[in-house]
Design a protein around this motif. Structure first.
Motif, mmCIF file in Angstrom:
data_model
loop_
_atom_site.group_PDB
_atom_site.id
_atom_site.type_symbol
_atom_site.label_atom_id
_atom_site.label_comp_id
_atom_site.label_asym_id
_atom_site.label_seq_id
_atom_site.Cartn_x
_atom_site.Cartn_y
_atom_site.Cartn_z
ATOM 1 N N ASN A 38 0.830 -1.209 0.000
ATOM 2 C CA ASN A 38 0.000 0.000 0.000
ATOM 3 C C ASN A 38 0.864 1.259 0.000
ATOM 4 O OD1 ASN A 38 0.983 -0.473 2.583
ATOM 5 N ND2 ASN A 38 -0.942 -0.034 3.622
ATOM 6 N N LEU A 39 1.916 1.265 0.831
ATOM 7 C CA LEU A 39 2.794 2.430 0.896
ATOM 8 C C LEU A 39 3.620 2.566 -0.378
ATOM 9 C CD1 LEU A 39 4.033 2.207 4.599
ATOM 10 C CD2 LEU A 39 2.073 3.453 3.661
ATOM 11 N N ASP A 40 4.048 1.431 -0.950
ATOM 12 C CA ASP A 40 4.799 1.488 -2.208
ATOM 13 C C ASP A 40 3.939 2.048 -3.337
ATOM 14 O OD1 ASP A 40 7.089 0.492 -1.059
ATOM 15 O OD2 ASP A 40 6.711 -1.587 -1.648
ATOM 16 N N SER A 41 2.648 1.689 -3.344
ATOM 17 C CA SER A 41 1.765 2.211 -4.389
ATOM 18 C C SER A 41 1.552 3.710 -4.222
ATOM 19 C CB SER A 41 0.423 1.471 -4.369
ATOM 20 O OG SER A 41 -0.337 1.777 -3.217
ATOM 21 N N ILE A 42 1.416 4.168 -2.985
ATOM 22 C CA ILE A 42 1.285 5.605 -2.739
ATOM 23 C C ILE A 42 2.564 6.329 -3.145
ATOM 24 C CG2 ILE A 42 0.970 7.375 -0.956
ATOM 25 C CD1 ILE A 42 -0.742 5.307 0.567
ATOM 26 N N THR A 43 3.707 5.714 -2.861
ATOM 27 C CA THR A 43 4.996 6.296 -3.253
ATOM 28 C C THR A 43 5.059 6.482 -4.760
ATOM 29 O OG1 THR A 43 6.147 5.293 -1.374
ATOM 30 C CG2 THR A 43 7.496 5.939 -3.266
ATOM 31 N N ALA A 44 4.654 5.460 -5.510
ATOM 32 C CA ALA A 44 4.679 5.549 -6.969
ATOM 33 C C ALA A 44 3.758 6.658 -7.468
ATOM 34 C CB ALA A 44 4.263 4.210 -7.578
ATOM 35 N N VAL A 45 2.582 6.775 -6.852
ATOM 36 C CA VAL A 45 1.629 7.808 -7.262
ATOM 37 C C VAL A 45 2.193 9.209 -6.995
ATOM 38 C CG1 VAL A 45 -0.659 8.786 -6.832
ATOM 39 C CG2 VAL A 45 -0.360 6.311 -6.934
ATOM 40 N N VAL A 46 2.759 9.397 -5.805
ATOM 41 C CA VAL A 46 3.299 10.713 -5.442
ATOM 42 C C VAL A 46 4.497 11.069 -6.309
ATOM 43 C CG1 VAL A 46 4.411 12.015 -3.599
ATOM 44 C CG2 VAL A 46 2.432 10.602 -3.089
ATOM 45 N N LEU A 47 5.404 10.100 -6.513
ATOM 46 C CA LEU A 47 6.561 10.360 -7.368
ATOM 47 C C LEU A 47 6.130 10.615 -8.810
ATOM 48 C CD1 LEU A 47 9.205 7.742 -6.140
ATOM 49 C CD2 LEU A 47 9.088 10.183 -5.630
ATOM 50 N N GLY A 48 4.955 10.089 -9.177
ATOM 51 C CA GLY A 48 4.436 10.299 -10.524
ATOM 52 C C GLY A 48 3.782 11.649 -10.731
ATOM 53 N N GLY A 49 3.758 12.477 -9.691
ATOM 54 C CA GLY A 49 3.250 13.834 -9.856
ATOM 55 C C GLY A 49 1.788 14.026 -9.531
#
Length: 329
Positions: A259-270
């Motif tokens: 869950n945290l990795d998916s949020i990380t990807a979303v945030v890093l994706g702008g």
């Protein structure tokens, strides 16, 4: 300075406005920089097998991040997406072990993730509970349910359909790809089209940006948000299918930080955590950034704990850039 020149300068977008209009540009540049850095600092990073492995390692998290993007665009968040996906893998594995066909097990697994997301979406839209609290509670319950259901043990999965997404083929005779890669690309393209070319997509952005204004303009806010959770539920079910293609075992202890990795990807994706801004293409870049960073640092011999520190620092920096861009607007 002439009046025409002054007018032209005033029409030129600032840096913040530029990133607001094209949120995927920043992640794309960051991905290119990361690839270049690790290409010069290691001898094996640009090896075709390593590049293929990096993409494969980003698949499950990238798919979870796709559903997470939809939810965050509406100013929500889902802390239970990975737990829901893991429970779906266990349901598929147990049904298969009980003699159910692979296609039926797959469909019931996807139905399970849709039901979970539907309940969460209903509590958010009808009962008006905060998404963070609802999904935090769902995370706890789903994690416990998965371990109880599996008896704390991994369940092997040997089925042609459930393992199909892990099937390897070679592009141009040397680049290893899997059916899971192809499916992920198709899903991202479909969601990109849905968000940018359909009325539903415009409603999603409008609800995330200003829900009250969206309601006054005639958009059914609750229906739109619920539809987002349901679509995300389908995506989480497909992520479970991809997970079984990657590793033919349903493990109740897998993807504990998914869950945290998916949020990380979303945030890093702008994509903005405040809703209303972002793109699925940026999320794809974000998932690849995380995979590239971990692969490159591993090849450099950096301890996994320091890799987590670097990833966390990137997330904080991405949120700071988002705040700066919104202030510029």
């Amino acid at each position: 300075m002439t009046t025409a020149t002054a007018t032209a300068n005033s029409d030129r977008p600032t840096i913040g406005e530029f990133f607001l209009r094209a949120p995927a540009v920043g992640p794309a540049l960051a991905l290119v920089v990361a690839v270049l850095v690790f290409s010069f600092s290691t001898d094996t990073f640009l090896n075709l097998d390593n590049i293929s492995l990096v993409v494969q390692q980003s698949l499950v998290i990238g798919t979870l991040a796709l559903g997470q993007t939809l939810i965050i665009l509406t100013a929500g968040i889902d802390l239970a997406n990975a737990a829901s996906m893991v429970l779906a893998t266990l349901i598929m594995a147990k049904l298969l072990a009980g003699g159910v066909t692979g296609i039926f097990a797959l469909l019931l697994g996807i139905v399970a993730t849709v039901l979970v997301s539907g309940v969460v979406g209903t509590l958010v839209t009808k009962v008006k509970l905060p998404p963070f609290i609802v999904t935090l509670g769902a995370l706890t319950m789903l994690t416990a349910a998965g371990r109880l259901f599996a008896g704390g043990e991994a369940v092997p999965v040997a089925d042609g359909l459930l393992n199909w997404l892990g099937t390897r083929r070679y592009l141009f005779g040397g680049i290893e790809i899997t059916y899971g890669m192809t499916l992920a690309l198709v899903m991202y393209l479909v969601m990109w089209y849905a968000l940018t070319r359909t009325a539903w997509g415009k409603h999603v952005y409008a609800v995330g940006n200003a829900p009250e204004s969206a309601r006054l303009s005639g958009i059914k806010v609750n229906r739109t948000v619920l539809s987002v959770y349901l679509v995300a539920g389908v995506i989480f079910g497909i992520a479970a299918w991809q997970a079984l293609g990657r590793v033919p075992n349903a493990d109740p202890n897998a993807y504990q930080l998914g869950n945290l990795d998916s949020i990380t990807a979303v945030v890093l994706g702008g994509t903005s955590l405040f809703g209303g801004r972002g793109s699925v293409l940026g999320t794809m870049m974000g998932a690849l950034i995380v995979a590239v960073l971990r692969s490159g640092l591993t090849q450099l011999g950096v301890d996994a704990l320091y890799q987590d520190v670097a990833t966390g620092a990137l997330v904080i920096a991405a949120v700071a850039v988002d705040r700066f861009a919104r202030r510029q607007r």
